[in-house]
Motif scaffolding. Structure first.
Motif, mmCIF file in Angstrom:
data_model
loop_
_atom_site.group_PDB
_atom_site.id
_atom_site.type_symbol
_atom_site.label_atom_id
_atom_site.label_comp_id
_atom_site.label_asym_id
_atom_site.label_seq_id
_atom_site.Cartn_x
_atom_site.Cartn_y
_atom_site.Cartn_z
ATOM 1 N N ASN A 18 -1.570 -27.005 -12.334
ATOM 2 C CA ASN A 18 -0.343 -26.326 -12.774
ATOM 3 C C ASN A 18 -0.036 -25.146 -11.867
ATOM 4 O O ASN A 18 1.132 -24.829 -11.631
ATOM 5 C CB ASN A 18 -0.474 -25.838 -14.214
ATOM 6 C CG ASN A 18 -0.519 -26.974 -15.205
ATOM 7 O OD1 ASN A 18 -0.298 -28.125 -14.852
ATOM 8 N ND2 ASN A 18 -0.792 -26.651 -16.450
ATOM 9 N N ASP A 21 1.586 -26.447 -8.827
ATOM 10 C CA ASP A 21 2.988 -26.732 -9.135
ATOM 11 C C ASP A 21 3.818 -25.448 -9.089
ATOM 12 O O ASP A 21 4.948 -25.450 -8.590
ATOM 13 C CB ASP A 21 3.118 -27.381 -10.518
ATOM 14 C CG ASP A 21 2.546 -28.790 -10.558
ATOM 15 O OD1 ASP A 21 2.413 -29.414 -9.475
ATOM 16 O OD2 ASP A 21 2.213 -29.256 -11.666
ATOM 17 N N TYR A 22 3.255 -24.360 -9.592
ATOM 18 C CA TYR A 22 3.948 -23.065 -9.545
ATOM 19 C C TYR A 22 4.177 -22.646 -8.090
ATOM 20 O O TYR A 22 5.272 -22.214 -7.732
ATOM 21 C CB TYR A 22 3.125 -21.996 -10.278
ATOM 22 C CG TYR A 22 3.759 -20.632 -10.241
ATOM 23 C CD1 TYR A 22 4.650 -20.234 -11.234
ATOM 24 C CD2 TYR A 22 3.482 -19.736 -9.209
ATOM 25 C CE1 TYR A 22 5.247 -18.986 -11.195
ATOM 26 C CE2 TYR A 22 4.078 -18.487 -9.159
ATOM 27 C CZ TYR A 22 4.958 -18.119 -10.160
ATOM 28 O OH TYR A 22 5.549 -16.880 -10.112
ATOM 29 N N ASP A 25 6.948 -24.754 -6.634
ATOM 30 C CA ASP A 25 8.255 -24.344 -7.150
ATOM 31 C C ASP A 25 8.742 -23.031 -6.554
ATOM 32 O O ASP A 25 9.930 -22.866 -6.295
ATOM 33 C CB ASP A 25 8.211 -24.207 -8.679
ATOM 34 C CG ASP A 25 8.045 -25.554 -9.380
ATOM 35 O OD1 ASP A 25 8.290 -26.597 -8.743
ATOM 36 O OD2 ASP A 25 7.666 -25.550 -10.576
ATOM 37 N N HIS A 26 7.832 -22.083 -6.352
ATOM 38 C CA HIS A 26 8.243 -20.741 -5.939
ATOM 39 C C HIS A 26 8.120 -20.466 -4.444
ATOM 40 O O HIS A 26 8.794 -19.576 -3.928
ATOM 41 C CB HIS A 26 7.447 -19.686 -6.725
ATOM 42 C CG HIS A 26 7.856 -19.627 -8.162
ATOM 43 N ND1 HIS A 26 7.346 -20.478 -9.103
ATOM 44 C CD2 HIS A 26 8.754 -18.836 -8.793
ATOM 45 C CE1 HIS A 26 7.892 -20.208 -10.273
ATOM 46 N NE2 HIS A 26 8.753 -19.227 -10.111
#
Length: 187
Positions: A18, A21-22, A25-26
């Motif tokens: 996770n 994934d962060y 995304d960022h």
């Protein structure tokens, strides 16, 4: 477990997907920006995608070696992205120069290179962190992202001469901190 800007580094270092994934995304837009700046002239989308994936893999594999906060993490990501993109650029240029010459690294050679590369980047990051925050931004933009001084001045809303002056004094300070070693080879 909610991943946010305050805990993503801890979870990334703990191997939580996770957190990756962060990061995707960022930080993927930042990574793509750095990669496109270097690989854009080649105009090979597959290579650009592969390079971005390789950068994310490197971040994932080396997250435990990272020490710092989110601001340092962004700098760390930029450094990895820049040098991975440069490596890809060099590989593509070598393919164009001599398409029949393919040199494959053994896994141990590749790991040695990756380890040395990350140690060098940590040293550079430690050296730059001794500067004032605005000077750190200027050095990163100038020497790691290859922005020209006019673009830096525009983005930081400063004059070109102020940027040149800060670069000069920053190099002088770093040279002193490095014991007289030439800055251009270090930064």
């Amino acid at each position: 477990m909610k991943i946010n800007e305050y805990n993503f580094i801890k979870y990334l270092q703990g191997g939580k997907e996770n957190a990756l994934d962060y990061v995707i995304d960022h930080y993927l837009p930042l990574i793509k920006g750095v990669v496109l700046k270097i690989l854009g002239p080649l105009d090979i989308n597959d290579i650009i995608k592969e390079c971005c994936n390789d950068i994310l893999l490197s971040i994932w594999k080396n997250a435990k070696k990272f020490n710092g906060d989110a601001a340092d993490f962004q700098k760390w990501v930029c450094v990895i992205a820049k040098y991975k993109a440069i490596d890809y650029y060099r590989m593509e240029m070598k393919k164009k120069e001599s398409p029949t010459l393919d040199i494959e690294l053994t896994p141990s050679d590749s790991l040695k290179y990756e380890s040395t590369y990350l140690e060098e980047q940590e040293n550079i990051q430690a050296i730059i962190s001794t500067l004032k925050p605005v000077d750190q931004k200027i050095f990163i933009m100038r020497y790691l992202l290859d922005f020209d001084t006019e673009k830096i001045a525009h983005q930081l809303q400063m004059t070109k001469s102020a940027i040149d002056n800060r670069l000069y004094h920053g190099r002088k300070k770093l040279k002193k901190d490095l014991g007289g070693m030439p800055i251009e080879k270090s930064v």
